[in-house]
Structures are given as C-alpha cells and as structure tokens.
Design a protein around this motif. Structure first.
Motif, short mmCIF file in Angstrom:
data_model
loop_
_atom_site.label_atom_id
_atom_site.label_comp_id
_atom_site.label_asym_id
_atom_site.label_seq_id
_atom_site.Cartn_x
_atom_site.Cartn_y
_atom_site.Cartn_z
N GLU A 343 27.80 44.11 44.76
CA GLU A 343 27.20 43.46 43.60
C GLU A 343 28.02 43.90 42.39
O GLU A 343 27.77 44.95 41.79
CB GLU A 343 25.74 43.89 43.45
N LEU A 344 29.04 43.12 42.05
CA LEU A 344 30.07 43.58 41.13
C LEU A 344 29.54 43.91 39.74
O LEU A 344 29.93 44.91 39.13
CB LEU A 344 31.20 42.55 41.04
N GLU A 345 28.63 43.09 39.22
CA GLU A 345 28.08 43.38 37.89
C GLU A 345 27.33 44.71 37.90
O GLU A 345 27.54 45.57 37.03
CB GLU A 345 27.15 42.25 37.44
N GLY A 371 30.50 34.71 33.82
CA GLY A 371 30.82 34.10 35.11
C GLY A 371 29.82 34.50 36.17
O GLY A 371 28.71 34.96 35.88
N ASN A 372 30.23 34.35 37.42
CA ASN A 372 29.34 34.64 38.54
C ASN A 372 30.12 35.25 39.69
O ASN A 372 30.80 34.56 40.44
CB ASN A 372 28.63 33.37 39.00
N MET A 378 34.94 43.22 48.07
CA MET A 378 36.03 43.94 47.42
C MET A 378 35.99 45.41 47.85
O MET A 378 34.98 45.87 48.40
CB MET A 378 35.93 43.84 45.89
N ASP A 379 37.08 46.12 47.60
CA ASP A 379 37.16 47.54 47.94
C ASP A 379 36.61 48.36 46.76
O ASP A 379 37.28 48.56 45.75
CB ASP A 379 38.62 47.93 48.22
N ALA A 380 35.38 48.85 46.91
CA ALA A 380 34.69 49.53 45.82
C ALA A 380 35.41 50.82 45.41
O ALA A 380 35.53 51.12 44.21
CB ALA A 380 33.26 49.85 46.23
N VAL A 489 43.18 43.39 33.96
CA VAL A 489 43.48 43.45 35.39
C VAL A 489 42.75 42.30 36.08
O VAL A 489 41.54 42.15 35.93
CB VAL A 489 43.04 44.80 36.01
N GLY A 490 43.50 41.50 36.83
CA GLY A 490 42.90 40.42 37.61
C GLY A 490 43.00 40.74 39.09
O GLY A 490 44.11 40.96 39.60
N LEU A 491 41.88 40.78 39.79
CA LEU A 491 41.85 41.08 41.22
C LEU A 491 41.14 39.96 41.97
O LEU A 491 40.05 39.55 41.59
CB LEU A 491 41.13 42.41 41.48
N PRO A 492 41.76 39.48 43.05
CA PRO A 492 41.09 38.44 43.84
C PRO A 492 39.92 39.01 44.62
O PRO A 492 39.92 40.18 45.01
CB PRO A 492 42.20 37.95 44.78
N PHE A 493 38.91 38.17 44.84
CA PHE A 493 37.78 38.58 45.67
C PHE A 493 37.39 37.44 46.59
O PHE A 493 37.68 36.28 46.33
CB PHE A 493 36.58 39.02 44.82
N ASN A 494 36.72 37.81 47.69
CA ASN A 494 36.17 36.82 48.61
C ASN A 494 34.67 36.75 48.40
O ASN A 494 34.02 37.76 48.14
CB ASN A 494 36.47 37.19 50.07
N THR A 495 34.12 35.56 48.51
CA THR A 495 32.67 35.41 48.42
C THR A 495 32.04 35.54 49.78
O THR A 495 32.68 35.30 50.81
CB THR A 495 32.33 34.02 47.83
#
Length: 496
Positions: A343-345, A371-372, A378-380, A489-495
């Motif tokens: 839960e990134l937020e 955003g959402n 992601m790797d916490a 920093v921009g990091l890709p993530f998978n949903t």
C-alpha cells in the motif's frame, strides 16, 4: 551572467547599442578573417553574423566560420532580399536568422535567448549521447540497439567479441534473423514477443541459447527494455544478454579502463574508510581505556555513558561498511528485486513517522499524494533505502526552519498494460549544489565543495543511483546554490 557576443558586420547597428546594457560583452569586427582570428584567440557564447561582408559573401561566410567552430551558437543577419539565403543558413547549422531592416532590441534579445537555450539543449543532448555510447560500448554484457519494430541498428564491442559478428553483418536485420540464436520457430516466436513487449514499454526477460565464438552454445539471461522519448513513445529498444564472468571477452582498451576505474575506486575506499574510521576508533580506544583503568571506581551512570559512546562508534563504522557493501553488491548483481504487495501511500506515510522520530519533530516535512497506486507490487526494502538517503540529505543540507516537501505522484498503467510509474519528489530549501559539480553527484564518495563541515561520506546518492538503476527507473536533479535542491525518482510498479 554576461554573454560574450561576437558581432561580424561591416557597419555598427543602433539596435545593438541599445541592448549593450551590461548583460552582454560585445566585440565588433567588420571582416570574416578578423572573426576567424577572434574565435581562435578567445571564447564566445554567440556570434551575430552578417552573411555579406567585404571579404566574403553568402553561405560561404557561414561555412568558413563553422569550419573554425562547431559549438558556438550563430544568429545570421540578412537583408530583406536575402531571406532565402538566411533560411538555407539554418540548414547549415545556424540557430536563427534576423532580417536587419526588421530588428528591434526586444526581437534581438528574444533571438539571443532562443539561440542560447537551443545551444544548451544540444550540448546536453550530445553529452547524454556520449555517456550512453561509452556505457554501451564498455559494457561487459552483449548489447544491441533496436528500432521499435526489432531491427538491429547497433551492437556493442562485447557482442562483436563474443559472437564474431560485425556491425555491418547485422545492421538492418531483425533481431530474430541474426545467426546468434537457435533458429527454431520457438526461438523466433520468443524474440518477436520480446520485441513486441518492449515496444509496449514492458521489460521482457527470459533464458535463451546464444551461439558464441568457436561454436560454443551458452544459455544466457536475455532482456529487452524500451527507451522512451520526450513524447512518451518508444524511441528504441535495448536488448541485453547477461554473460557469466567466464564468458565475457574484454578488449585490452576496456580492460585498461576497468583496471583504472577499480584502482581509483580502491584508493577512494581506502582513503575514505581510513579517514571515517579514525574518529570512532579513537573514541573506542579512549573509552575502553578509561573503563579498564577507572571503571571499578565509577558509578554505573558514568560507565553507561562510555559504553554508549563505544556502541555509537561501532554503529557508525558498521553503517559505512554496509553502504560500501550495498554498492558492491548491486554492481556485482547480487541484489535482486523482491516485489511484494504494498500500500504505497500508507507505506510512505509510515516512513514519514519514522523519519520524525529519527530526525526530530522540529523538522517540518510536508507530504502530498496524487494519483492512484494504493496497492502495487514493489520492493519495499529497497524503496525505503532510496527515500531514506534522499530525505536524510534534504534534512542535513537545509536549515531547521525551512520545510521539506515529499511528494508521491502515481501514473496509472496504460490500457492493456500492467505497469505504472511511481514518481517520488523530495525538495529542500538548503545550500544547493554548484552547477559545475552536479555531473559528479552520483559518483562514489563525491561531496560538493560547499558542504563545509557538514558530516557525510558521499555514498548516499551513489547508492540511490545504483538502486534506481536496478529498478529500471530514472532519477533527475535540479539544484541552485543557496536556493535548494529537487530530486525526482521515477520507479515502475506492477498492479495487483
């Protein structure tokens, strides 16, 4: 900043005098040969060039000047009847042109500003291309550059050495057509699928058989990633076959470069470690010596104080070793991404609370979220390392009474794609980084000249860069001395 301008014109212009208000340093010459000599003797930022001079006429004037310098911005001056010639001058490398009968001080200022910005952008692009080519050709892994539809445009030196192929033999061929793969229908399908996924912006990876020199066959880790242009479209694909140590063939030139870099890194490590260890070791020796000699006479509180000093010194040395080891592990490929449901937020807000405890509640850190990306893969642990280093620097190099902004912006996955982008931005209002030194910002043990007595080892941003690269992400820095720094920093993530 004063702009150094060379005016090449056979008559003095009133409009030029009106802009010479201290912002520009102007040197006037009337002949082309005088201009050539000036450019040979001193440096200029810009040339205002009349194409029709007493000793040279038309486009030859520009060509002669360009033969002396290819870097300086040139604005061509032409009469109304010569506008077609001025347009052709743009094709030969002039940044802009002005019709002399229509020039006003405001128009000239705007043209100069445009030419300088264009020249600056070109230099940045050329420098970026040079850095990419250096990394591309010195890589110890086999690499190919492809068009978005999979046609080979370039291979690196390692690919030539390992496969015996020449650039001429593969240029213009599709990836699945070059004879370094098993030519089975299954392999062709895998490579075509890899190109398709890469063109869509996905990172594709698999195991594949590779034909080396002397007909050796090796199974390698193969991947394709996309390079995105400013409009968000795939500009090219980068294909890489990761080779094991015994398979890597290194040219003498590359080996010398690598040895030099390793020597310099070793020297920096020894110098930094010895310097950084001197103080905590002295603390340990002093406190342990006092405890040995007088501990039996001291109250528990005093003994506890010295034990805490020893523990703190050990922790500082351990942290330094851990930071050096993180960089070493990333470069050796010993750190792997371990995505988990996040839960990134909420994750970022939890970090905020930890930071307040670590750095004190008197530091104002403002968090914002757009955003959402509430639930992502992601790797916490690695994200926490990246953000902790960035925030630690922001706090360290900015006054206590100035706020720090921490933003999380999430770019949702595009249609029919499963990955999005988490953009973390940390902004401080501190001492900033001198412009000339920003190019070395992510080098190991780098410290800017204006840090003064502020503690640090110059490893934090090197670790951040390594971990961002591991994610296939991007990092940018905007900084002005005594104004502050913004790191994005921009990091890709998978949903999920």
């Amino acid at each position: 900043m004063t702009i150094k301008i060379l005016l090449v014109e056979d008559k003095t212009s009133e409009w030029l005098l009106e802009i010479n208000n201290g912002e520009s340093e102007i040197v006037e010459v009337k002949f082309l040969e005088e201009a050539v000599k000036e450019l040979s003797d001193r440096s200029f930022d810009l040339v205002l060039l009349d194409l029709f001079l007493p000793d040279s006429k038309g486009l030859i004037t520009l060509s002669r000047l360009r033969s002396v310098t290819s870097e300086i911005s040139i604005i061509v001056l032409a009469g109304l009847k010569d506008e077609n010639v001025a347009l052709e001058a743009l094709q030969l490398g002039a940044q802009d042109y002005l019709i002399k009968e229509q020039i006003t001080p405001e128009l000239l200022k705007r043209s100069i500003r445009y030419a300088m910005e264009l020249s600056h952008s070109r230099r940045l692009r050329e420098e970026s291309d040079r850095r990419f080519q250096a990394i591309f050709n010195q890589s110890l892994d086999l690499m190919l550059l492809l068009t978005p539809d999979g046609m080979v445009s370039q291979i690196n030196q390692t690919a030539e050495n390992c496969t015996g192929l020449s650039p001429e033999a593969v240029s213009g061929c599709y990836l699945w057509e070059i004879p370094i793969w098993n030519q089975s229908p299954e392999t062709k399908t895998i490579l075509q699928e890899a190109v398709k996924k890469g063109a869509e912006g996905d990172l594709y990876s698999c195991k594949i058989a590779l034909f080396m020199v002397e007909k050796l066959v090796k199974t390698v880790d193969f991947s394709i990633a996309s390079a995105i242009d400013e409009s968000g479209k795939t500009a090219m694909l980068i294909a890489k076959a990761k080779l094991s140590g015994e398979d890597r063939l290194v040219t003498t030139e590359n080996l010398q470069t690598i040895e030099k870099e390793l020597y310099e890194l070793k020297s920096k490590i020894l110098t930094t470690v010895s310097h950084e260890f001197r103080t905590p070791i002295s603390t340990i020796l002093l406190s342990s010596g006092l405890l040995e000699s007088y501990g039996h006479k001291w109250l528990e509180e005093r003994k506890k104080s010295h034990f805490q000093r020893i523990q703190g010194a050990i922790e500082r040395m351990t942290k330094l070793l851990d930071e050096v080891l993180v960089i070493s592990k990333v470069e050796a490929g010993k750190i792997e991404l371990k995505p988990e449901s996040l839960e990134l937020e909420n994750f970022c807000r939890s970090l905020m609370e930890e930071w307040k405890n670590d750095f004190g509640s008197d530091r104002l850190i403002r968090f914002s979220y757009n955003g959402n990306c509430s639930t992502v893969e992601m790797d916490a642990e690695l994200i926490e390392q990246i953000l902790s280093h960035l925030l630690s620097n922001a706090i360290k190099f900015s006054p206590v009474d100035r706020p720090i902004d921490f933003e999380l912006n999430c770019v949702a996955p595009l249609a029919e794609r499963n990955n999005g982008l988490a953009i973390f931005k940390i902004r401080d209002r501190g001492i900033g980084i001198p412009t000339a030194e920003q190019k070395g910002l992510f080098q190991t043990f780098f410290r800017a000249s204006n840090v003064g007595t502020i503690s640090g080892r110059g490893l934090g941003l090197a670790i951040v860069q390594a971990l961002v690269d591991l994610h296939g992400g991007q990092i940018t820095v905007e900084s002005t001395v005594d104004v502050g720094t913004i790191i994005t920093v921009g990091l890709p993530f998978n949903t999920n």
